[in-house]
Scaffold this motif. Structure first.
Motif, PDB file in Angstrom:
ATOM      1  N   UNK A 129       0.849  -1.198   0.000  1.00  0.00           N
ATOM      2  CA  UNK A 129       0.000   0.000   0.000  1.00  0.00           C
ATOM      3  C   UNK A 129       0.881   1.244   0.000  1.00  0.00           C
ATOM      4  N   UNK A 130       1.948   1.213   0.793  1.00  0.00           N
ATOM      5  CA  UNK A 130       2.895   2.333   0.802  1.00  0.00           C
ATOM      6  C   UNK A 130       3.635   2.437  -0.527  1.00  0.00           C
ATOM      7  N   UNK A 131       3.952   1.302  -1.138  1.00  0.00           N
ATOM      8  CA  UNK A 131       4.622   1.321  -2.438  1.00  0.00           C
ATOM      9  C   UNK A 131       3.758   2.017  -3.475  1.00  0.00           C
ATOM     10  N   UNK A 132       2.461   1.754  -3.444  1.00  0.00           N
ATOM     11  CA  UNK A 132       1.541   2.450  -4.351  1.00  0.00           C
ATOM     12  C   UNK A 132       1.522   3.939  -4.043  1.00  0.00           C
ATOM     13  N   UNK A 133       1.542   4.266  -2.768  1.00  0.00           N
ATOM     14  CA  UNK A 133       1.485   5.663  -2.335  1.00  0.00           C
ATOM     15  C   UNK A 133       2.705   6.440  -2.828  1.00  0.00           C
ATOM     16  N   UNK A 134       3.880   5.844  -2.685  1.00  0.00           N
ATOM     17  CA  UNK A 134       5.116   6.539  -3.079  1.00  0.00           C
ATOM     18  C   UNK A 134       5.358   6.474  -4.586  1.00  0.00           C
ATOM     19  N   UNK A 135       4.788   5.462  -5.256  1.00  0.00           N
ATOM     20  CA  UNK A 135       4.899   5.372  -6.698  1.00  0.00           C
ATOM     21  C   UNK A 135       6.330   5.323  -7.186  1.00  0.00           C
ATOM     22  N   UNK A 136       6.655   6.169  -8.168  1.00  0.00           N
ATOM     23  CA  UNK A 136       7.976   6.177  -8.782  1.00  0.00           C
ATOM     24  C   UNK A 136       8.905   7.201  -8.147  1.00  0.00           C
ATOM     25  N   UNK A 137       8.592   7.633  -6.929  1.00  0.00           N
ATOM     26  CA  UNK A 137       9.456   8.604  -6.254  1.00  0.00           C
ATOM     27  C   UNK A 137      10.830   8.028  -5.951  1.00  0.00           C
ATOM     28  N   UNK A 138      10.907   6.697  -5.855  1.00  0.00           N
ATOM     29  CA  UNK A 138      12.181   6.033  -5.607  1.00  0.00           C
ATOM     30  C   UNK A 138      12.418   4.971  -6.675  1.00  0.00           C
ATOM     31  N   UNK A 139      13.665   4.538  -6.783  1.00  0.00           N
ATOM     32  CA  UNK A 139      13.996   3.530  -7.796  1.00  0.00           C
ATOM     33  C   UNK A 139      13.212   2.234  -7.569  1.00  0.00           C
ATOM     34  N   UNK A 140      13.067   1.860  -6.303  1.00  0.00           N
ATOM     35  CA  UNK A 140      12.335   0.647  -5.950  1.00  0.00           C
ATOM     36  C   UNK A 140      11.127   1.029  -5.095  1.00  0.00           C
ATOM     37  N   UNK A 141       9.901   0.836  -5.585  1.00  0.00           N
ATOM     38  CA  UNK A 141       8.723   1.172  -4.778  1.00  0.00           C
ATOM     39  C   UNK A 141       8.711   0.445  -3.435  1.00  0.00           C
ATOM     40  N   UNK A 142       9.276  -0.769  -3.396  1.00  0.00           N
ATOM     41  CA  UNK A 142       9.401  -1.499  -2.136  1.00  0.00           C
ATOM     42  C   UNK A 142      10.552  -2.482  -2.273  1.00  0.00           C
ATOM     43  N   UNK A 143      11.019  -2.990  -1.125  1.00  0.00           N
ATOM     44  CA  UNK A 143      12.018  -4.052  -1.114  1.00  0.00           C
ATOM     45  C   UNK A 143      11.532  -5.137  -0.162  1.00  0.00           C
ATOM     46  N   UNK A 144      11.534  -6.367  -0.635  1.00  0.00           N
ATOM     47  CA  UNK A 144      11.060  -7.520   0.134  1.00  0.00           C
ATOM     48  C   UNK A 144      12.255  -8.446   0.342  1.00  0.00           C
ATOM     49  N   UNK A 145      12.772  -8.478   1.561  1.00  0.00           N
ATOM     50  CA  UNK A 145      14.059  -9.098   1.841  1.00  0.00           C
ATOM     51  C   UNK A 145      13.913 -10.314   2.746  1.00  0.00           C
ATOM     52  N   UNK A 146      14.891 -11.212   2.672  1.00  0.00           N
ATOM     53  CA  UNK A 146      14.892 -12.385   3.529  1.00  0.00           C
ATOM     54  C   UNK A 146      16.294 -12.815   3.895  1.00  0.00           C
ATOM     55  N   UNK A 147      16.482 -13.236   5.129  1.00  0.00           N
ATOM     56  CA  UNK A 147      17.744 -13.793   5.606  1.00  0.00           C
ATOM     57  C   UNK A 147      17.455 -15.188   6.150  1.00  0.00           C
TER      58      UNK A 147
END
Length: 422
Positions: free
Chosen positions: A126-144
């Motif tokens: 939802x935040x990724x949609x909100x920020x749109x293309x303001x950043x190179x990656x709308x979101x990052x989904x990480x795992x360790x």
């Protein structure tokens, strides 16, 4: 009487095949929601897939407010006591054990997504949609050492996770000239998929009932939104990536080293404004922390001393990495808003499964930053009739991030008692 549509029905045109959403005869799809504008805020979720050993995580419920004894698992956060809140008795109101994990950031079970306006879209997306293309990656989904099961788009698609090496290379390695040229050509050739299958879509629409027509139109709206995002990302193709003196992390290290390296990458991602929405799930590998066994096995501890001690080590380290992230963000100036990065970042630790007993009641939740008033242990009613949805906390986070919405997922309102700073 209309014939049911095959689940594998496609629209085709000009060499393009477009899969349909799950309609009434299949599974209803989610509606698209409007995107709200707002100030620059960041969000980080730190999680695991097994919950916590609750006796070492939660303060005594009688200790409400600021004067609570710091539980063993949270002790590394003591120095940040005034900057975080721990909650008791918040959850999403259902049973289901491991099935609760993907519900954490929405409060909506995927199988019931059709009952909600935005399906089971997760908070980060939802935040990724909100920020749109303001950043190179709308979101990052990480795992360790673990799959990240938290992130879902509004169409119910799980966002795949990447490891720390992939995250590092995505943020800091420049693509070759050939790769950029190829991507540029794809952008130039890009035209609307819906335009290519338009006539067939109109024909199909006439065969559907009113409810399915509405759902199909909502699905097409979501596709157009995705197409818009693709176009919005085009300017990033030729923009140089940020530089860093931090070396590429070594994936051969143990969990402790990998998790610390990932936390540093998260701080770098926020510092370089590469993204503003991050989820990260951490696991465990046999032999780490001097322990023999697996995280899942430890989580079924049965109050036996050895697995309980193992859980305290693993989860205590996870919380120490939350504390470390707060340290890093407090030291870094916010290049956009002024102040520090921590001043404008919300950090949420938690899991959609409360404990290894497959319990989904009383989720482990710690919230730091985000412009809220912190420093307390907040206790909510245990009784089902007075239950406060954990999704109310998610809604409060979204509102503090600048979204002008009054509902999210299974929320019934914002979280009472959680106030913003003046």
């Amino acid at each position: 009487m209309r014939s049911p549509l095959n689940r594998r029905t496609f629209l085709r045109g000009s060499g393009v095949a477009m899969a349909l959403p799950m309609l009434e005869a299949m599974i209803p799809t989610a509606r698209a929601a409007r995107q709200a504008s707002g100030p620059v805020k960041r969000f980080v979720c730190l999680s695991n897939n097994y919950g916590v050993y609750q006796n070492a995580f939660f303060p005594d419920e009688a200790q409400v407010g600021a004067s609570y004894d710091m539980p063993e698992t949270l002790r590394s956060l003591e120095k940040h006591r005034k900057d975080f809140t721990v909650f008791s008795n918040l959850d999403h109101g259902f049973t289901g054990g491991h099935q609760g994990v993907p519900v954490f950031l929405s409060g909506v079970r995927p199988v019931l997504a059709h009952n909600y306006t935005e399906g089971n879209i997760s908070l980060d997306q939802k935040l990724a949609e909100h920020h749109g293309a303001a950043t190179r990656f709308p979101s990052m989904t990480l795992g360790v050492r673990e799959r990240n099961l938290l992130s879902f788009t509004r169409t119910g698609v799980q966002v795949p996770s990447i490891d720390m090496r992939a995250a590092y290379r995505a943020m800091f390695h420049e693509d070759s000239a050939e790769k950029k040229a190829s991507a540029g050509e794809r952008f130039k050739r890009h035209s609307s998929i819906l335009d290519l299958v338009g006539e067939q879509a109109k024909s199909l629409n006439r065969k559907l009932g009113k409810q399915d027509q509405t759902k199909l139109e909502e699905y097409f709206d979501a596709v157009r939104t995705m197409e818009k995002k693709i176009v919005q990302q085009e300017p990033w193709l030729e923009r140089p990536k940020p530089k860093t003196d931090v070396k590429e992390p070594n994936p051969g290290n143990g969990t402790a080293e990998q998790l610390k390296a990932m936390i540093e990458l998260i701080a770098l991602a926020l510092q370089t404004d590469s993204t503003r929405a991050i989820t990260m799930v951490s696991g465990f590998a046999n032999g780490d922390f001097g322990l023999n066994g697996g995280y899942h096995g430890f989580s079924h501890h049965g109050e036996r001393p050895e697995p309980v001690a193992a859980l305290k080590k693993i989860e205590g380290y996870q919380i120490s990495m939350m504390s470390y992230l707060i340290d890093l963000l407090k030291k870094q100036e916010d290049p956009i808003n002024g102040g520090t990065l921590f001043d404008h970042t919300t950090i949420l630790y938690g899991c959609g499964m409360a404990a290894g007993t497959h319990q989904t009641k009383n989720l482990p939740l710690v919230l730091a930053g985000g412009g809220f008033r912190h420093g307390e242990h907040k206790v909510y009613p245990k009784e089902d009739l007075q239950r406060v949805p954990a999704a109310n906390l998610l809604l409060s986070i979204l509102q503090s991030s600048g979204l002008e919405i009054d509902q999210f997922g299974s929320s019934t309102g914002t979280l009472r008692g959680l106030e913003w700073k003046a």
